[in-house]
Scaffold this motif. Structure first.
Motif, PDB file in Angstrom:
ATOM      1  N   ALA A  75       0.811  -1.221   0.000  1.00 43.34           N
ATOM      2  CA  ALA A  75       0.000   0.000   0.000  1.00 43.34           C
ATOM      3  C   ALA A  75       0.844   1.270   0.000  1.00 43.34           C
ATOM      4  CB  ALA A  75      -0.936  -0.002   1.202  1.00 43.34           C
ATOM      5  N   LEU A  76       2.069   1.192   0.529  1.00 45.72           N
ATOM      6  CA  LEU A  76       2.923   2.380   0.638  1.00 45.72           C
ATOM      7  C   LEU A  76       3.860   2.563  -0.555  1.00 45.72           C
ATOM      8  CD1 LEU A  76       3.838   2.103   4.420  1.00 45.72           C
ATOM      9  CD2 LEU A  76       2.343   3.815   3.353  1.00 45.72           C
ATOM     10  N   ARG A  77       3.837   1.623  -1.502  1.00 47.60           N
ATOM     11  CA  ARG A  77       4.720   1.724  -2.660  1.00 47.60           C
ATOM     12  C   ARG A  77       4.476   3.049  -3.381  1.00 47.60           C
ATOM     13  NH1 ARG A  77       4.170  -3.204  -4.246  1.00 47.60           N
ATOM     14  NH2 ARG A  77       6.064  -3.891  -3.216  1.00 47.60           N
ATOM     15  N   GLY A  78       5.561   3.797  -3.613  1.00 47.76           N
ATOM     16  CA  GLY A  78       5.460   5.087  -4.292  1.00 47.76           C
ATOM     17  C   GLY A  78       5.137   6.254  -3.382  1.00 47.76           C
ATOM     18  N   LYS A  79       4.918   5.974  -2.084  1.00 50.00           N
ATOM     19  CA  LYS A  79       4.624   7.042  -1.121  1.00 50.00           C
ATOM     20  C   LYS A  79       5.873   7.342  -0.287  1.00 50.00           C
ATOM     21  CE  LYS A  79      -0.294   5.969  -0.745  1.00 50.00           C
ATOM     22  NZ  LYS A  79      -1.431   5.765   0.142  1.00 50.00           N
ATOM     23  N   PRO A  80       5.922   8.488   0.401  1.00 50.15           N
ATOM     24  CA  PRO A  80       7.122   8.851   1.163  1.00 50.15           C
ATOM     25  C   PRO A  80       7.206   8.184   2.535  1.00 50.15           C
ATOM     26  CG  PRO A  80       5.504  10.588   1.333  1.00 50.15           C
ATOM     27  CD  PRO A  80       4.923   9.569   0.389  1.00 50.15           C
ATOM     28  N   CYS A  81       6.466   7.122   2.735  1.00 52.29           N
ATOM     29  CA  CYS A  81       6.460   6.421   4.024  1.00 52.29           C
ATOM     30  C   CYS A  81       6.917   4.984   3.814  1.00 52.29           C
ATOM     31  CB  CYS A  81       5.056   6.425   4.626  1.00 52.29           C
ATOM     32  SG  CYS A  81       4.364   8.076   4.874  1.00 52.29           S
ATOM     33  N   ARG A  82       7.446   4.384   4.884  1.00 54.36           N
ATOM     34  CA  ARG A  82       7.948   3.015   4.813  1.00 54.36           C
ATOM     35  C   ARG A  82       7.540   2.255   6.060  1.00 54.36           C
ATOM     36  NH1 ARG A  82      11.859   0.253   2.128  1.00 54.36           N
ATOM     37  NH2 ARG A  82      12.470   2.102   0.967  1.00 54.36           N
ATOM     38  N   ALA A  83       7.226   0.968   5.875  1.00 57.41           N
ATOM     39  CA  ALA A  83       6.914   0.088   7.002  1.00 57.41           C
ATOM     40  C   ALA A  83       8.195  -0.584   7.483  1.00 57.41           C
ATOM     41  CB  ALA A  83       5.895  -0.958   6.587  1.00 57.41           C
ATOM     42  N   TYR A  84       8.313  -0.743   8.815  1.00 55.39           N
ATOM     43  CA  TYR A  84       9.481  -1.366   9.429  1.00 55.39           C
ATOM     44  C   TYR A  84       9.025  -2.511  10.329  1.00 55.39           C
ATOM     45  CZ  TYR A  84      11.891   2.868   7.905  1.00 55.39           C
ATOM     46  OH  TYR A  84      12.403   3.896   7.153  1.00 55.39           O
ATOM     47  N   TYR A  99      10.263  -1.390  20.634  1.00 57.39           N
ATOM     48  CA  TYR A  99      10.301  -2.159  19.386  1.00 57.39           C
ATOM     49  C   TYR A  99       8.867  -2.526  19.009  1.00 57.39           C
ATOM     50  CZ  TYR A  99      15.374  -3.043  19.765  1.00 57.39           C
ATOM     51  OH  TYR A  99      16.746  -2.929  19.832  1.00 57.39           O
ATOM     52  N   PRO A 100       8.139  -1.646  18.314  1.00 56.70           N
ATOM     53  CA  PRO A 100       6.773  -1.991  17.916  1.00 56.70           C
ATOM     54  C   PRO A 100       6.771  -3.205  16.988  1.00 56.70           C
ATOM     55  CG  PRO A 100       7.235   0.345  17.550  1.00 56.70           C
ATOM     56  CD  PRO A 100       8.532  -0.316  17.854  1.00 56.70           C
ATOM     57  N   ASP A 101       5.657  -3.938  16.952  1.00 52.99           N
ATOM     58  CA  ASP A 101       5.560  -5.081  16.050  1.00 52.99           C
ATOM     59  C   ASP A 101       5.693  -4.644  14.599  1.00 52.99           C
ATOM     60  OD1 ASP A 101       5.297  -7.212  17.890  1.00 52.99           O
ATOM     61  OD2 ASP A 101       3.221  -6.631  18.262  1.00 52.99           O
ATOM     62  N   VAL A 102       5.026  -3.561  14.242  1.00 50.39           N
ATOM     63  CA  VAL A 102       5.152  -2.947  12.917  1.00 50.39           C
ATOM     64  C   VAL A 102       5.064  -1.443  13.133  1.00 50.39           C
ATOM     65  CG1 VAL A 102       4.213  -2.764  10.567  1.00 50.39           C
ATOM     66  CG2 VAL A 102       3.955  -4.912  11.846  1.00 50.39           C
ATOM     67  N   VAL A 103       5.869  -0.682  12.421  1.00 52.61           N
ATOM     68  CA  VAL A 103       5.819   0.780  12.545  1.00 52.61           C
ATOM     69  C   VAL A 103       5.965   1.384  11.158  1.00 52.61           C
ATOM     70  CG1 VAL A 103       8.302   0.984  13.015  1.00 52.61           C
ATOM     71  CG2 VAL A 103       6.772   2.789  13.777  1.00 52.61           C
ATOM     72  N   VAL A 104       5.254   2.488  10.921  1.00 55.95           N
ATOM     73  CA  VAL A 104       5.383   3.229   9.665  1.00 55.95           C
ATOM     74  C   VAL A 104       5.921   4.609   9.999  1.00 55.95           C
ATOM     75  CG1 VAL A 104       4.166   4.241   7.688  1.00 55.95           C
ATOM     76  CG2 VAL A 104       3.477   1.986   8.567  1.00 55.95           C
ATOM     77  N   ALA A 105       6.989   4.993   9.300  1.00 59.84           N
ATOM     78  CA  ALA A 105       7.572   6.331   9.460  1.00 59.84           C
ATOM     79  C   ALA A 105       7.646   6.976   8.087  1.00 59.84           C
ATOM     80  CB  ALA A 105       8.953   6.243  10.095  1.00 59.84           C
ATOM     81  N   CYS A 106       7.496   8.287   8.056  1.00 62.25           N
ATOM     82  CA  CYS A 106       7.475   9.017   6.792  1.00 62.25           C
ATOM     83  C   CYS A 106       8.652   9.990   6.718  1.00 62.25           C
ATOM     84  CB  CYS A 106       6.159   9.775   6.642  1.00 62.25           C
ATOM     85  SG  CYS A 106       4.703   8.687   6.718  1.00 62.25           S
TER      86      CYS A 106
END
Length: 200
Positions: A75-84, A99-106
């Protein structure tokens, strides 16, 4: 801010410097909240003789984390955010490292850890649910970049999105058939895809 001991009393007290040295000296994983350290994953040497059940160690928990990461990366492909993934340490303040299970940072990320998460996702387990709903949520609320805090059930099907709306937080509860919406990053995905093929 004084630590809320009702939520952190099961941790071990130490200084920030001691925590960082501990967390960086082995392949174990630790979180740090206001002076208290919590073991998330023991060092690999602890597994030599027996299996150890730590926070969030169920098959469903791992599968849900992987599925959420998969959905977000697409869903984030091409957007300025990334999932970690959960291997990414997030610094929330000088005395709070999680250490979140999943985190999105922009935007641009610099340094060895994230400092500006936008969306934080915790997959609940019996060992962590109290801290995820209490001390961790309060910690994330205090960081202005965090716009949405997501709690996902691993023993029951439920997704809660806690969204910052001005000076308040509002909870949106999603169930089977719903479209889960993360407005801060412009992402939507079907609730049922999170649990697809996963037995609870």
């Amino acid at each position: 801010m004084v630590a809320d001991r009702t939520h952190v009393s099961d941790g071990l007290y130490m200084t920030v410097e001691q925590y960082l040295a501990l967390d960086e000296s082995s392949d174990a994983k630790y979180e740090y909240l206001d002076g208290y350290v919590f073991l998330l994953r023991p060092p690999s040497s602890a597994y030599d003789d027996e299996a150890i059940d730590m926070a969030g160690g169920s098959i469903a928990h791992g599968a849900i984390c992987a599925q959420l990461s998969y959905l977000l990366v697409g869903a984030l492909r091409g957007k300025p955010c990334r999932a970690y993934s959960s291997d990414t340490r997030t610094k929330l303040s000088e005395k709070r490292y999680l250490y979140p299970d999943v985190v999105v940072a922009c935007g641009e990320q610099a340094g060895p850890m994230l400092t500006n998460p936008t969306v934080v996702i915790e997959v609940l387990s019996p060992a962590t649910e109290k801290r995820d709903r209490g001390a961790k949520f309060n910690t994330y609320k205090g960081l202005p970049t965090v716009q949405e805090y997501v709690l996902v059930g691993s023993e029951y099907r439920s997704i809660e999105v806690h969204r910052r709306e001005g000076n308040f937080w509002r909870m949106y509860h999603y169930r089977t058939g719903d479209q889960v919406e993360l407005t801060s990053i412009g992402v939507r995905f079907p609730f049922d895809e999170v649990y697809e093929g996963i037995e609870l």
